[in-house]
Design a protein around this motif. Structure first.
Motif, PDB file in Angstrom:
ATOM      1  N   GLN A 187       0.841  -1.190   0.000  1.00  0.00           N
ATOM      2  CA  GLN A 187       0.000   0.000   0.000  1.00  0.00           C
ATOM      3  C   GLN A 187       0.878   1.243   0.000  1.00  0.00           C
ATOM      4  O   GLN A 187       1.945   1.278   0.607  1.00  0.00           O
TER       5      GLN A 187
ATOM      6  N   ASN B 193      -3.532   3.505  -0.981  1.00  0.00           N
ATOM      7  CA  ASN B 193      -3.792   2.946  -2.307  1.00  0.00           C
ATOM      8  C   ASN B 193      -3.146   1.556  -2.310  1.00  0.00           C
ATOM      9  O   ASN B 193      -1.914   1.442  -2.226  1.00  0.00           O
ATOM     10  N   ASP B 194      -3.937   0.474  -2.361  1.00  0.00           N
ATOM     11  CA  ASP B 194      -3.371  -0.858  -2.135  1.00  0.00           C
ATOM     12  C   ASP B 194      -3.399  -1.720  -3.384  1.00  0.00           C
ATOM     13  O   ASP B 194      -4.300  -1.631  -4.220  1.00  0.00           O
TER      14      ASP B 194
ATOM     15  N   GLY C   7      -7.915  -5.210  -3.372  1.00  0.00           N
ATOM     16  CA  GLY C   7      -6.935  -4.212  -3.780  1.00  0.00           C
ATOM     17  C   GLY C   7      -7.498  -3.277  -4.828  1.00  0.00           C
ATOM     18  O   GLY C   7      -8.502  -3.583  -5.481  1.00  0.00           O
TER      19      GLY C   7
ATOM     20  N   CYS D  63       4.914   1.490  -5.366  1.00  0.00           N
ATOM     21  CA  CYS D  63       4.871   0.200  -4.671  1.00  0.00           C
ATOM     22  C   CYS D  63       5.685  -0.868  -5.382  1.00  0.00           C
ATOM     23  O   CYS D  63       6.353  -1.683  -4.737  1.00  0.00           O
TER      24      CYS D  63
END
Length: 261
Positions: A9, A13-14, A45, A80
């Motif tokens: 994450q 925001n994952d 997600g 990420c």
């Protein structure tokens, strides 16, 4: 087939990430991605990413939206996947990788939880009434507003994303309010078709649009608060082109596991 995954994450925001350098995932269909991203029936997600080999680069980023469609550039996803690449031992503190919108450079802190990601240059910002429309790797609509904390972002964002102008291709809708030296931003994301806790290309679009709105030029740093935390955008603007754009913020491993695909 059981496959390893990692959940990351960035400011809320994952994303689900899979190391696909050995081409274990040869084909993944829309329905499978949507199920994996489902928060009740899957891992949950805002998107799914494959990290793949690419000649001349440290890796390639392949991004799917939560609805299962292959997506355009995702800024927080980009940060990420840089943290993921460091976790896998592919990179140390700097990297060059390929995404759907082109080449990206990034730098990650020694601790591995703060990523500075270079975004594409932007020259064109258009107007839709009082709103700004631009592409920072994904298309964005930026609108200044008041009382943002209580705004019905889902319904107002849904209406703009699905109006006659944007319905076919979709657009991400960002509502913006001044917040000290920076801005508070809430975003309705296409592909997720809902509000997300953060949107990297969205906050980048906001920073550029607000610089144009305020007639700023030079080297600019814009702090932005989102529902999931704090991000920072820095860039150069000569009055015509935005360059040396960097999206900066946290990127953290949440957990890892196995799932059947």
């Amino acid at each position: 087939m059981q496959i390893n995954f990692y959940k990351y994450q960035g400011a809320g925001n994952d994303f689900i990430l899979i190391d696909n350098r050995r081409n274990v995932v040869k084909c993944i269909d829309k329905q499978a991605v949507a199920k994996i991203c489902d928060r009740r029936f899957g891992i949950g997600g805002d998107g799914l990413m494959l990290l793949e080999n690419e000649p001349g680069f440290d890796f390639k980023m392949v991004y799917y939206n939560a609805d299962g469609n292959e997506g355009s550039m995702c800024g927080n996803g980009g940060r990420c996947i840089v943290a993921f690449a460091k976790h896998l031992g592919i990179i140390n503190d700097v990297t060059k990788f390929l995404a759907t919108d082109g080449v990206h450079h990034a730098k990650i802190s020694e601790a591995g939880n703060w990523v500075s990601l270079q975004m594409i240059d932007v020259a064109d910002i258009n107007n839709d009434g009082e709103a700004y429309v631009l592409n920072t790797g994904s298309p964005h609509y930026v609108k200044l507003t008041a009382d943002l904390e209580s705004k019905d972002v889902y319904n107002e964002g849904y209406a703009i994303r699905n109006n006659d102008t944007y319905k076919q291709d979709g657009i991400n809708v960002n509502f913006v309010e001044k917040n000290g030296d920076g801005y508070f931003v809430r975003t309705f994301e296409r592909g997720v078709e809902n509000e997300t806790y953060a949107c990297g290309t969205g906050v980048t679009a906001v920073a550029l649009a607000m610089a144009k709105h305020d007639h700023q030029t030079g080297t600019i740093t814009t702090p932005i608060k989102v529902l999931g935390g704090d991000l920072n955008i820095r860039f150069d603007y000569d009055g015509e082109t935005f360059s040396n754009i960097f999206l900066e913020g946290p990127a953290e491993l949440v957990f890892e596991g196995e799932i059947a695909i």
